[in-house]
Design an enzyme around this catalytic site. Structure first.
Site, short mmCIF file in Angstrom:
data_model
loop_
_atom_site.label_atom_id
_atom_site.label_comp_id
_atom_site.label_asym_id
_atom_site.label_seq_id
_atom_site.Cartn_x
_atom_site.Cartn_y
_atom_site.Cartn_z
N ASP A 190 -3.02 5.89 6.74
CA ASP A 190 -3.41 7.18 7.32
C ASP A 190 -3.95 6.78 8.55
O ASP A 190 -3.51 6.71 9.75
CB ASP A 190 -3.96 8.08 6.23
CG ASP A 190 -4.62 9.38 6.57
OD1 ASP A 190 -3.69 9.78 7.66
OD2 ASP A 190 -5.37 10.18 5.93
N SER A 191 -5.60 6.89 8.55
CA SER A 191 -6.31 6.50 9.85
C SER A 191 -6.32 5.08 10.00
O SER A 191 -6.49 4.61 11.12
CB SER A 191 -8.06 6.92 9.44
OG SER A 191 -8.12 5.99 8.33
N GLY A 192 -5.81 4.54 8.97
CA GLY A 192 -5.94 2.72 9.22
C GLY A 192 -7.19 1.96 8.85
O GLY A 192 -7.12 0.88 8.58
N ARG A 248 -0.21 11.21 -10.05
CA ARG A 248 0.46 10.12 -9.52
C ARG A 248 1.86 9.43 -9.99
O ARG A 248 2.78 8.81 -9.36
CB ARG A 248 -0.49 8.71 -9.73
CG ARG A 248 -1.89 8.95 -9.02
CD ARG A 248 -2.68 7.75 -9.40
NE ARG A 248 -4.28 7.51 -8.98
CZ ARG A 248 -4.61 7.53 -7.54
NH1 ARG A 248 -3.83 7.15 -6.60
NH2 ARG A 248 -5.99 7.77 -7.53
N LYS A 295 1.55 7.50 8.27
CA LYS A 295 1.30 8.90 9.02
C LYS A 295 0.70 8.36 10.24
O LYS A 295 -0.50 8.64 10.41
CB LYS A 295 0.22 9.58 8.09
CG LYS A 295 0.51 10.62 7.38
CD LYS A 295 -0.76 11.56 6.80
CE LYS A 295 -0.65 11.84 5.55
NZ LYS A 295 -1.82 12.49 5.03
N GLU A 338 0.82 -1.21 -0.02
CA GLU A 338 0.00 0.02 0.11
C GLU A 338 0.68 1.28 -0.01
O GLU A 338 2.04 1.29 0.57
CB GLU A 338 -0.74 -0.05 1.36
CG GLU A 338 -1.78 1.22 1.75
CD GLU A 338 -2.76 1.40 0.26
OE1 GLU A 338 -2.51 1.44 -0.67
OE2 GLU A 338 -3.88 1.58 0.94
N ASP A 339 0.51 2.26 -0.37
CA ASP A 339 1.07 3.62 -0.57
C ASP A 339 1.12 4.28 0.74
O ASP A 339 2.28 4.52 1.06
CB ASP A 339 0.42 4.61 -1.45
CG ASP A 339 -1.09 4.71 -1.40
OD1 ASP A 339 -1.52 4.17 -0.32
OD2 ASP A 339 -1.68 5.62 -2.05
N THR A 350 -8.66 1.92 5.95
CA THR A 350 -8.80 1.18 4.62
C THR A 350 -8.13 -0.17 4.87
O THR A 350 -8.69 -1.28 4.67
CB THR A 350 -8.11 1.75 3.59
OG1 THR A 350 -8.43 3.17 3.59
CG2 THR A 350 -8.06 1.19 2.28
N LEU A 351 -7.15 -0.25 5.43
CA LEU A 351 -6.10 -1.58 5.67
C LEU A 351 -6.85 -2.57 6.65
O LEU A 351 -6.83 -3.74 6.32
CB LEU A 351 -4.41 -1.42 5.92
CG LEU A 351 -3.78 -1.48 4.81
CD1 LEU A 351 -3.53 -2.92 4.22
CD2 LEU A 351 -4.43 -0.79 3.42
P1 IMP Z 1 -6.74 5.54 5.80
O1 IMP Z 1 -7.84 4.66 5.33
O2 IMP Z 1 -7.04 6.52 6.40
O3 IMP Z 1 -5.36 4.61 6.25
O4 IMP Z 1 -6.46 5.99 4.26
C1 IMP Z 1 -5.58 5.15 3.31
C2 IMP Z 1 -5.70 5.87 1.87
O5 IMP Z 1 -5.74 7.31 1.90
C3 IMP Z 1 -4.43 5.79 1.13
O6 IMP Z 1 -4.58 4.51 0.32
C4 IMP Z 1 -4.35 6.74 0.31
O7 IMP Z 1 -5.39 6.57 -1.01
C5 IMP Z 1 -5.25 7.89 0.99
N1 IMP Z 1 -4.23 8.98 1.56
C6 IMP Z 1 -4.00 9.03 2.89
N2 IMP Z 1 -3.16 10.21 3.13
C7 IMP Z 1 -2.97 10.71 1.78
C8 IMP Z 1 -1.91 11.58 1.44
O8 IMP Z 1 -1.48 12.52 2.02
N3 IMP Z 1 -2.00 11.82 -0.08
C9 IMP Z 1 -2.65 11.18 -1.07
N4 IMP Z 1 -3.44 10.00 -0.57
C10 IMP Z 1 -3.60 9.77 1.05
MG MG Z 2 -4.48 4.26 -1.64
#
Ligand code: IMP
Ligand code: MG
Length: 186
Positions: free
Chosen positions: A107-109, A169, A135, A103-104, A111-112
């Site tokens: 962030d919040s976690g 991207r 993050k 995964e790239d 998604t994963l």
């Molecule tokens: P999470 O579910 O909050 O962990 O979000 C994960 C997804 O949010 C990543 O797969 C990214 O697609 C997107 N994302 C989170 N932070 C960024 C950022 O700073 N730039 C671009 N995409 C982000």
């Molecule tokens: Mg993503």
């Protein structure tokens, strides 16, 4: 059309050579850890695609790759909603396989965490996460990251797979968006 990224690029956070050097290290580590095992990398589309390809070039044991697409944002939003949908599912069963999710950014976690929950029921032999960026200060649900490229602060970044409103991207570096200068296109 979106404007030129140079108008809102605050700084280059991680340049091309730093990215490639760290990915080479991760590839070495993964090659060591999975030696003799049936490794299946699962690229999380679309953000994970550049990282996955470069990582694969640095993993020198036999391995396969599959793709999965997840949508976790409302259109145009910059926060994960926790409402995570699989928009393109795996085309194979992962039972008994050593799965490494690539995964790239975490962030919040949400998604994963949701992907892990969904894939666990298929009983893979192992299920780990390799994330280019972490993050950590933004975490809302705990996700175990086995391989981490870089810890970053709470800044919105783009390039190398990460998008800003679906653009940019393809840049070879990770840049920080200056949100005071960026005007989302209508
Ligand atoms: P999470 O579910 O909050 O962990 O979000 C994960 C997804 O949010 C990543 O797969 C990214 O697609 C997107 N994302 C989170 N932070 C960024 C950022 O700073 N730039 C671009 N995409 C982000
Ligand atoms: Mg993503």
């Amino acid at each position: 059309m979106i404007e030129d990224y140079k108008n809102f690029l605050k700084e280059i956070l991680i340049d091309r050579s730093e990215l490639q050097a760290r990915i080479a290290e991760l590839g070495e580590e993964i090659s060591r850890d999975y030696k003799g095992k049936e490794l299946l990398m699962v690229c999380i589309l679309r953000g994970g695609v550049f990282f996955t390809v470069d990582l694969m070039k640095n993993v020198d044991i036999p391995h396969k790759v599959e793709f999965m697409a997840i949508s976790s944002y409302g259109a145009g939003a910059r926060e994960s909603t926790g409402d995570v949908r699989i928009t393109f599912d795996l085309q194979i069963n992962i039972r008994g396989k050593h799965v490494l999710l690539v995964e790239d950014i975490i962030d919040s976690g949400h998604t994963l965490a949701s992907v892990i929950e969904k894939l666990s029921v298929q009983a893979p032999a192992s299920l780990e996460i390799c994330a280019l960026l972490d993050k950590a200060s933004r975490r809302e649900v705990d996700v175990p990251i086995k391989y981490r490229g870089f810890n970053i602060e709470d800044k919105f970044v783009f390039g190398y797979g990460l998008d800003i409103d679906d653009y940019f991207r393809g840049l070879p570096f990770i840049g920080v968006v200056d949100l005071d200068k960026y005007e989302p296109a209508e």
